[in-house]
Design a protein around this motif. Structure first.
Motif: not given
Length: 267
Positions: A28, A43-44, A46, A87, A112, A116, A161, A164-165, A199
Motif C-alpha cells: 500500500v 488497499t483494493s 494491494s 470489503r 485508511m 495501515f 486484510t 488495509v489490504g 486476498s
C-alpha cells in the motif's frame, strides 16, 4: 518515481520469498506514495497483488509438501468470510469525512493510511522481537486445533486484510505455529495459501464499482512475482530469520513516516 515503484514492487516479492511474511505490508505505501494511487483504491489493488504473489509463492511449498490443507481450511474460512464482508460492506460504509478535530478533517483516505501505519508498527514489533516459540519446529508433535482462538484470529486477520489490504502473514504464521502446532516452514507455506485465498476473494468481493487499471495491476503483480522467485532462491543461501529484525526496523520507520505525513503534512 514510477521506476522506483517498480523496483520497490520487486522488493515486496523478495521479502515474501525470503522471510515468508511481512513483505505485503509495503504494498500500500508503494502504491500510494510512489504511484500516487488513492489510498482506498490502493488497499483494493494491494489485495490482488498480495493474493496473486502469495499464490505463486505457495506453489513451491505445495511441491515440497509444506502446506497443511486442513489448517488452511480451518483458519482460512473465517478469515475469508471476514475479508469479504469487510470489503463488500464495511469499507463502502465509511464516510469520506470521518470526523473533525479542531480544523483537522480526518478523511476516509487519511483514516485508511493511519490504520495501515498502526498495522505496520505492530508488524515491525512481530519481526524485531525474538520469539523462541515461533522458531520451534515442533517436530513430531501431534496437531491440535484451538478452535475458538483460531476462529477469533481468523476473523481479526480477515477484517484487517479487508480494511488495509495487507496479507497479515506476520499474524498468521505465529498463530499457525502456536495454535495449530505447525512446524515453521509448514506454517509459512500454509500462510501463503491462506493469504492468497482471502486476498483474492476480498478483491473480487468489492462492494463498490471501482474502475480497475488492469494493465497497471498486472504489471506491478508481475514485478512482485519476479521478486518472490528471487527471494525464494536467496532463501536457500541466506537465513531469512536473521534478516527479519532488520526488515522489521525498516517497516517501523515506514509506519512512523506514514503517521507523521498523514497527520502533519496531508496532501
Amino acid at each position: 518515481m514510477e521506476y522506483i515503484g517498480y523496483f520497490a514492487s520487486i522488493l515486496i516479492g523478495v521479502a515474501l520469498g525470503l522471510i515468508g511474511g511481512g513483505g505485503s505490508i509495503l504494498t500500500v505505501p508503494v502504491l500510494v506514495y510512489l504511484f500516487a494511487i488513492e489510498p482506498v483504491v490502493a488497499t483494493s489493488y494491494s489485495l490482488f497483488i498480495v493474493g496473486l504473489t502469495s499464490g505463486v509463492g505457495s506453489v513451491g511449498y505445495f511441491k515440497k509438501g509444506l502446506v497443511n490443507i486442513k489448517t488452511a481450511i480451518v483458519f482460512g474460512i473465517p478469515s475469508i468470510i471476514a475479508v469479504f464482508t469487510t470489503r463488500a460492506l464495511i469499507v463502502p460504509a465509511i464516510p469520506k469525512e470521518v470526523f473533525t478535530i479542531a480544523e483537522f478533517v480526518v478523511t476516509k483516505s487519511i483514516l485508511m493510511m493511519l490504520l495501515f501505519a498502526v498495522l505496520m508498527i505492530a508488524a515491525s514489533y512481530s519481526m524485531i522481537k525474538k520469539d523462541k516459540k515461533t522458531a520451534n519446529e515442533n517436530k513430531d508433535e501431534e496437531q491440535k486445533f484451538n478452535y475458538p482462538l483460531i476462529l477469533i484470529e481468523g476473523v481479526v486477520v480477515g477484517i484487517l486484510t479487508g480494511l488495509v489490504g495487507a496479507g497479515g502473514g506476520f499474524l498468521i504464521i505465529p498463530a499457525l505455529v502456536i495454535l495449530s502446532k505447525l512446524p515453521m516452514k509448514e506454517a509459512v507455506g500454509t500462510s501463503l495459501v491462506i493469504i492468497a485465498a482471502k486476498s483474492l476473494i476480498g478483491f473480487f468481493g468489492e462492494g463498490e464499482a471501482t474502475a480497475i487499471n488492469w494493465q497497471f495491476l498486472i504489471t506491478i503483480s508481475a514485478f512482485a512475482i519476479i521478486g518472490i522467485f528471487i527471494g525464494t532462491a536467496l532463501s536457500k543461501k541466506i537465513d531469512g530469520e536473521k534478516l527479519k529484525p532488520a526488515f522489521g526496523w525498516f517497516v517501523l520507520v515506514m509506519g512512523i513516516y506514514i503517521i507523521t505525513k498523514e497527520l502533519f503534512f496531508p496532501n
